[in-house]
Scaffold this active site. Structure first.
Site, PDB file in Angstrom:
ATOM      1  N   ASN A   1      -2.716   7.025  -9.890  1.00  0.00           N
ATOM      2  CA  ASN A   1      -2.612   5.780 -10.670  1.00  0.00           C
ATOM      3  C   ASN A   1      -3.994   5.283 -11.088  1.00  0.00           C
ATOM      4  O   ASN A   1      -4.170   4.803 -12.217  1.00  0.00           O
ATOM      5  CB  ASN A   1      -1.874   4.709  -9.878  1.00  0.00           C
ATOM      6  CG  ASN A   1      -0.360   4.885  -9.968  1.00  0.00           C
ATOM      7  OD1 ASN A   1       0.246   4.616 -11.005  1.00  0.00           O
ATOM      8  ND2 ASN A   1       0.250   5.356  -8.892  1.00  0.00           N
TER       9      ASN A   1
ATOM     10  N   GLU B   1       1.305 -12.336   0.350  1.00  0.00           N
ATOM     11  CA  GLU B   1       1.070 -11.864   1.720  1.00  0.00           C
ATOM     12  C   GLU B   1       2.210 -11.040   2.295  1.00  0.00           C
ATOM     13  O   GLU B   1       2.103 -10.508   3.393  1.00  0.00           O
ATOM     14  CB  GLU B   1       0.749 -13.051   2.637  1.00  0.00           C
ATOM     15  CG  GLU B   1      -0.678 -13.507   2.472  1.00  0.00           C
ATOM     16  CD  GLU B   1      -1.032 -14.579   3.487  1.00  0.00           C
ATOM     17  OE1 GLU B   1      -1.294 -14.221   4.648  1.00  0.00           O
ATOM     18  OE2 GLU B   1      -1.023 -15.770   3.109  1.00  0.00           O
TER      19      GLU B   1
ATOM     20  N   ASN C   1      -0.084  -4.694  -7.704  1.00  0.00           N
ATOM     21  CA  ASN C   1       0.280  -3.488  -6.954  1.00  0.00           C
ATOM     22  C   ASN C   1       1.359  -2.745  -7.729  1.00  0.00           C
ATOM     23  O   ASN C   1       2.086  -3.344  -8.522  1.00  0.00           O
ATOM     24  CB  ASN C   1       0.826  -3.882  -5.573  1.00  0.00           C
ATOM     25  CG  ASN C   1       1.200  -2.667  -4.737  1.00  0.00           C
ATOM     26  OD1 ASN C   1       0.473  -1.671  -4.720  1.00  0.00           O
ATOM     27  ND2 ASN C   1       2.332  -2.714  -4.058  1.00  0.00           N
TER      28      ASN C   1
ATOM     29  N   ASP D   1       5.354  -6.124  -0.582  1.00  0.00           N
ATOM     30  CA  ASP D   1       5.946  -5.868  -1.901  1.00  0.00           C
ATOM     31  C   ASP D   1       6.872  -7.000  -2.359  1.00  0.00           C
ATOM     32  O   ASP D   1       7.931  -6.750  -2.940  1.00  0.00           O
ATOM     33  CB  ASP D   1       6.716  -4.532  -1.890  1.00  0.00           C
ATOM     34  CG  ASP D   1       5.845  -3.362  -1.470  1.00  0.00           C
ATOM     35  OD1 ASP D   1       4.671  -3.318  -1.888  1.00  0.00           O
ATOM     36  OD2 ASP D   1       6.328  -2.491  -0.719  1.00  0.00           O
TER      37      ASP D   1
ATOM     38  N   ILE E   1      -1.146  -3.820   4.048  1.00  0.00           N
ATOM     39  CA  ILE E   1      -0.719  -5.142   3.584  1.00  0.00           C
ATOM     40  C   ILE E   1      -1.979  -5.969   3.386  1.00  0.00           C
ATOM     41  O   ILE E   1      -2.887  -5.946   4.217  1.00  0.00           O
ATOM     42  CB  ILE E   1       0.232  -5.811   4.594  1.00  0.00           C
ATOM     43  CG1 ILE E   1       1.504  -4.952   4.696  1.00  0.00           C
ATOM     44  CG2 ILE E   1       0.584  -7.228   4.137  1.00  0.00           C
ATOM     45  CD1 ILE E   1       2.550  -5.528   5.615  1.00  0.00           C
TER      46      ILE E   1
ATOM     47  N   GLU F   1       5.118   5.420 -13.469  1.00  0.00           N
ATOM     48  CA  GLU F   1       4.046   4.573 -12.900  1.00  0.00           C
ATOM     49  C   GLU F   1       2.800   4.662 -13.771  1.00  0.00           C
ATOM     50  O   GLU F   1       2.143   3.656 -14.060  1.00  0.00           O
ATOM     51  CB  GLU F   1       3.700   5.034 -11.472  1.00  0.00           C
ATOM     52  CG  GLU F   1       4.795   4.806 -10.460  1.00  0.00           C
ATOM     53  CD  GLU F   1       4.365   5.220  -9.048  1.00  0.00           C
ATOM     54  OE1 GLU F   1       3.195   5.078  -8.707  1.00  0.00           O
ATOM     55  OE2 GLU F   1       5.236   5.701  -8.291  1.00  0.00           O
TER      56      GLU F   1
ATOM     57  N   HIS G   1       4.689  -0.221  -7.028  1.00  0.00           N
ATOM     58  CA  HIS G   1       5.576   0.243  -5.957  1.00  0.00           C
ATOM     59  C   HIS G   1       6.609   1.208  -6.546  1.00  0.00           C
ATOM     60  O   HIS G   1       7.183   0.936  -7.597  1.00  0.00           O
ATOM     61  CB  HIS G   1       6.275  -0.973  -5.321  1.00  0.00           C
ATOM     62  CG  HIS G   1       7.178  -0.581  -4.201  1.00  0.00           C
ATOM     63  ND1 HIS G   1       6.698  -0.186  -2.973  1.00  0.00           N
ATOM     64  CD2 HIS G   1       8.529  -0.471  -4.134  1.00  0.00           C
ATOM     65  CE1 HIS G   1       7.712   0.142  -2.193  1.00  0.00           C
ATOM     66  NE2 HIS G   1       8.841  -0.032  -2.878  1.00  0.00           N
TER      67      HIS G   1
END
Ligand code: GRF
Length: 224
Positions: A20, A148, A113, A151, A98, A180, A115
């Site tokens: 990515n 926090e 992010n 995902d 995390i 992605e 996923h």
């Protein structure tokens, strides 16, 4: 006098292969994304992402949590290095941790992010395996802002991939990965154009050219 518009400054966090990360390097290279990657931070000295950074002359730092007295201190250091380089947007590209409060507090709604599942389904590790085991017929990938949770942050864009009988985790992962590599640079492009508005946990994509006819820009529609 020509107005100087500075490029969006990206800081990338990656723990592994970095495909990515590469898709973002390539989008910048082919000028579909106006941005600059000013720093790669990895927590893994063996990450292939480092090779990619070297090849493209991108500065990188190896920062390992085990060298810090606490998780918070680790994230304070990460945050400090990003700020020192004037990073506008933090990109998690296969960063296998995390994110801690010291980073989120400095980059609220400025950390993205990707996923490999259609969130909120199948958060956490092995999103593709979870999807297969659950027997879904459609899965995909999600770019979201980071909070926090695991995902859980506001969803920016998603792309769907069919799940076929006989798919293995590897085959489905490859199909999703190809998507992605399209939607991550696209989400960053939307951000760079100032077209992302976060309202609570919802992300609104603002029109590029205001028009009474068009509801959503066609290039965006492709991905949502
Ligand atoms: C991707 O599947 C991404 O969705 C997940 O971790 C993987 C990273 O792959 N967060 P790569 O390192 O970018 O190739």
């Amino acid at each position: 006098m020509k107005k100087h518009i500075s490029k969006l400054r990206l800081g990338v966090l990656a723990s592994g292969r970095g495909s990515n990360f590469q898709s973002i390097i390539d989008a910048i290279g082919n000028k579909s994304l106006k941005a600059e990657i000013v720093l790669l931070i990895t927590d893994n000295p063996a990450a292939f992402a480092i090779e990619r950074a070297r090849k493209h002359g991108i500065e990188y730092l190896i920062i390992q949590p085990k060298k810090f007295i606490s998780r918070d201190v680790f994230y304070e250091e990460v945050s400090r290095e990003l700020q020192a380089r004037g990073v506008d947007l933090v990109i998690l590209a296969g960063f296998m941790r995390i994110i801690g409060k010291p980073l989120i507090d400095v980059f609220p709604n400025r950390t993205m992010n990707i996923h490999p599942a259609l969130l909120p389904a199948f958060p956490g590790l092995h999103g593709q395996k979870q999807a297969l085991e659950h027997g879904v017929k459609i899965s995909g990938c999600t770019v979201h802002f980071v909070d926090e949770g695991m995902d859980t942050g506001p969803i920016i864009i998603q792309a769907a991939a069919p799940v076929y009988p006989g798919d293995t985790e590897e085959i489905l992962s490859e199909r999703i990965l190809a998507l992605e590599h399209k939607i991550y640079p696209e989400a960053i492009r939307l951000f760079s154009e100032g077209r992302i508005a976060v309202e609570g946990r919802t992300v609104k994509i603002k029109e590029n050219v205001p028009s009474e006819q068009s509801v959503v820009n066609p290039r965006v529609r492709e991905f949502i």
